[in-house]
Design an enzyme around this catalytic site. Structure first.
Site, PDB file in Angstrom:
ATOM      1  N   SER A   8       0.844  -1.196   0.000  1.00 21.61           N
ATOM      2  CA  SER A   8       0.000   0.000   0.000  1.00 21.61           C
ATOM      3  C   SER A   8       0.876   1.242   0.000  1.00 21.61           C
ATOM      4  CB  SER A   8      -0.895   0.015   1.238  1.00 21.61           C
ATOM      5  OG  SER A   8      -1.467   1.303   1.374  1.00 21.61           O
ATOM      6  N   HIS A  31      -1.098  -1.181  -4.267  1.00 16.83           N
ATOM      7  CA  HIS A  31      -2.403  -0.909  -3.650  1.00 16.83           C
ATOM      8  C   HIS A  31      -2.509   0.593  -3.386  1.00 16.83           C
ATOM      9  CE1 HIS A  31      -5.854  -2.092  -1.034  1.00 16.83           C
ATOM     10  NE2 HIS A  31      -5.439  -1.115  -0.236  1.00 16.83           N
ATOM     11  N   ASP A  33      -4.874   3.583  -1.898  1.00 19.45           N
ATOM     12  CA  ASP A  33      -5.994   3.859  -1.004  1.00 19.45           C
ATOM     13  C   ASP A  33      -6.574   5.232  -1.297  1.00 19.45           C
ATOM     14  OD1 ASP A  33      -6.067   1.516   0.817  1.00 19.45           O
ATOM     15  OD2 ASP A  33      -4.001   2.133   1.224  1.00 19.45           O
ATOM     16  N   MET A  35      -9.294   7.875  -0.271  1.00 15.34           N
ATOM     17  CA  MET A  35     -10.140   8.212   0.889  1.00 15.34           C
ATOM     18  C   MET A  35     -10.724   9.606   0.697  1.00 15.34           C
ATOM     19  SD  MET A  35      -7.716   6.949   4.005  1.00 15.34           S
ATOM     20  CE  MET A  35      -6.766   5.423   3.922  1.00 15.34           C
ATOM     21  N   HIS A  64      -8.283   0.772  -3.826  1.00 17.80           N
ATOM     22  CA  HIS A  64      -9.181   0.530  -2.703  1.00 17.80           C
ATOM     23  C   HIS A  64      -9.895   1.845  -2.420  1.00 17.80           C
ATOM     24  CE1 HIS A  64      -9.520  -0.498   1.906  1.00 17.80           C
ATOM     25  NE2 HIS A  64     -10.685  -0.432   1.314  1.00 17.80           N
ATOM     26  N   MET A  66     -12.197   4.024  -0.497  1.00 24.01           N
ATOM     27  CA  MET A  66     -12.875   4.252   0.781  1.00 24.01           C
ATOM     28  C   MET A  66     -13.621   5.571   0.652  1.00 24.01           C
ATOM     29  SD  MET A  66      -9.776   2.895   3.142  1.00 24.01           S
ATOM     30  CE  MET A  66      -8.675   2.996   1.723  1.00 24.01           C
ATOM     31  N   MET A 135     -11.425  -6.375   5.305  1.00 23.01           N
ATOM     32  CA  MET A 135     -10.623  -5.416   6.077  1.00 23.01           C
ATOM     33  C   MET A 135     -10.336  -6.006   7.451  1.00 23.01           C
ATOM     34  SD  MET A 135      -9.812  -2.837   4.263  1.00 23.01           S
ATOM     35  CE  MET A 135      -9.031  -1.922   5.603  1.00 23.01           C
ATOM     36  N   GLY A 143      -0.733   1.302   9.673  1.00 22.30           N
ATOM     37  CA  GLY A 143      -0.022   1.101  10.934  1.00 22.30           C
ATOM     38  C   GLY A 143      -0.861   0.637  12.100  1.00 22.30           C
ATOM     39  N   ASP A 173      -6.435  -6.694   4.157  1.00 24.30           N
ATOM     40  CA  ASP A 173      -5.819  -5.374   4.236  1.00 24.30           C
ATOM     41  C   ASP A 173      -5.899  -4.868   5.666  1.00 24.30           C
ATOM     42  OD1 ASP A 173      -4.909  -2.790   3.761  1.00 24.30           O
ATOM     43  OD2 ASP A 173      -6.638  -2.194   2.540  1.00 24.30           O
ATOM     44  N   GLY A 174      -4.714  -4.630   6.259  1.00 25.29           N
ATOM     45  CA  GLY A 174      -4.660  -4.062   7.598  1.00 25.29           C
ATOM     46  C   GLY A 174      -3.890  -4.940   8.559  1.00 25.29           C
TER      47      GLY A 174
HETATM   48  C1  DX5 Z   1      -6.176   1.367   5.613  1.00 21.50           C
HETATM   49  C2  DX5 Z   1      -5.754   1.048   4.217  1.00 21.50           C
HETATM   50  C3  DX5 Z   1      -4.620   0.132   4.129  1.00 21.50           C
HETATM   51  C4  DX5 Z   1      -3.353   0.577   4.817  1.00 21.50           C
HETATM   52  C5  DX5 Z   1      -2.790  -0.644   5.462  1.00 21.50           C
HETATM   53  O1  DX5 Z   1      -7.451   1.853   5.617  1.00 21.50           O
HETATM   54  O2  DX5 Z   1      -6.818   0.487   3.493  1.00 21.50           O
HETATM   55  O3  DX5 Z   1      -4.353  -0.240   2.782  1.00 21.50           O
HETATM   56  O4  DX5 Z   1      -2.398   1.155   3.975  1.00 21.50           O
HETATM   57  O5  DX5 Z   1      -1.730  -0.274   6.250  1.00 21.50           O
HETATM   58  P1  DX5 Z   1      -0.903  -1.323   7.137  1.00 21.50           P
HETATM   59  O6  DX5 Z   1      -0.413  -2.389   6.218  1.00 21.50           O
HETATM   60  O7  DX5 Z   1       0.174  -0.470   7.706  1.00 21.50           O
HETATM   61  O8  DX5 Z   1      -1.851  -1.856   8.171  1.00 21.50           O
HETATM   62 ZN    ZN Z   2      -6.345  -0.378   1.532  1.00 20.73          ZN
END
Ligand code: DX5
Ligand code: ZN
Length: 217
Positions: A8, A31, A33, A35, A64, A66, A135, A143, A173-174
């Site tokens: 990501s 990946h 994200d 948002m 992804h 969101m 998720m 993080g 993811d996560g």
């Molecule tokens: C969080 C994102 C993830 C994020 C994951 O909402 O969708 O893709 O980057 O981060 P890590 O791998 O650090 O948990």
């Molecule tokens: Zn993600």
């Protein structure tokens, strides 16, 4: 099923995205994200940036989204050149119609579930989608620590997919890292998103190889 590792770029340097995409050239997808500060309390990037990332990335983009009102906004990301577009089930009014639209736009289609959203509503719709994203943290930030209680959902999804013979991928993811990836793979996931684990490593490419090995062992 081989393990796919999708770093990501949320954990990359946003002032050096092209450079940081170059550091994960051995990944399966990058990946991305997206948002909107409404579906999640964070704001990242949109269509113009994704368009340029698709042009410079050494690997295909796994988006992804969101974002609220996915029905309205998601198709533009397929048109922007993303290989895969994932929207949240909680943010779509007509997920099947949207999935068909995204496929018509040339993208693979993923449907994402927040940790408290059950997978069962998707299991009769496997023909319509290419990937389920489970998720394993509340979406919005990198993080965070992995939520162990999501593992049974991954197992149920894998059992249902295998039973129907569908080719649907299960992405997680996560909180994916060296300490968690093996049991996530054992639960049945085959696509692994890792942000802080990859970009927090001294050598992101070597970390991708290490995670892939742990997921396939
Ligand atoms: C969080 C994102 C993830 C994020 C994951 O909402 O969708 O893709 O980057 O981060 P890590 O791998 O650090 O948990
Ligand atoms: Zn993600």
């Amino acid at each position: 099923m081989p393990a796919l590792i999708n770093p990501s770029i949320l954990s990359a340097d946003f002032a050096n995205l092209e450079r940081d995409l170059g550091r994960i050239a051995n990944a399966d997808y990058a990946h991305v994200d997206v948002m909107d500060n409404h579906f999640v309390p964070n704001l990242t990037l949109g269509v113009p940036v994704v368009t340029r990332l698709a042009e410079v990335s050494p690997v295909p983009l796994d988006l992804h989204l969101m974002i609220e009102d996915a029905d309205r906004w998601a198709p533009a990301y397929a048109e922007a050149g993303a290989a895969s577009v994932t929207f949240h089930l909680e943010a779509a009014q007509a997920p099947v119609r949207l999935a068909r639209e995204l496929r018509a736009g040339g993208a693979r289609v993923g449907v994402a579930l927040r940790p408290a959203t059950p997978v069962e509503p998707l299991l009769d719709l496997l023909d319509e989608i290419d990937m389920i994203l489970v998720m394993t943290v509340e979406p919005g930030f990198g993080g965070q620590s992995f939520i162990e209680g999501t593992l049974p959902k991954i197992r149920r999804a894998r059992a249902a997919i295998d039973e129907t013979g569908a080719a649907t991928w299960i992405q997680v993811d996560g909180g994916v890292a060296r300490g968690t990836i093996a049991r996530i793979a054992a639960a049945g996931a085959n696509v692994f998103v890792a942000g802080s684990a990859v970009y927090g490593a001294d050598d992101p490419a070597a970390e991708i190889d290490a995670l892939r090995a742990l997921a396939t062992s």
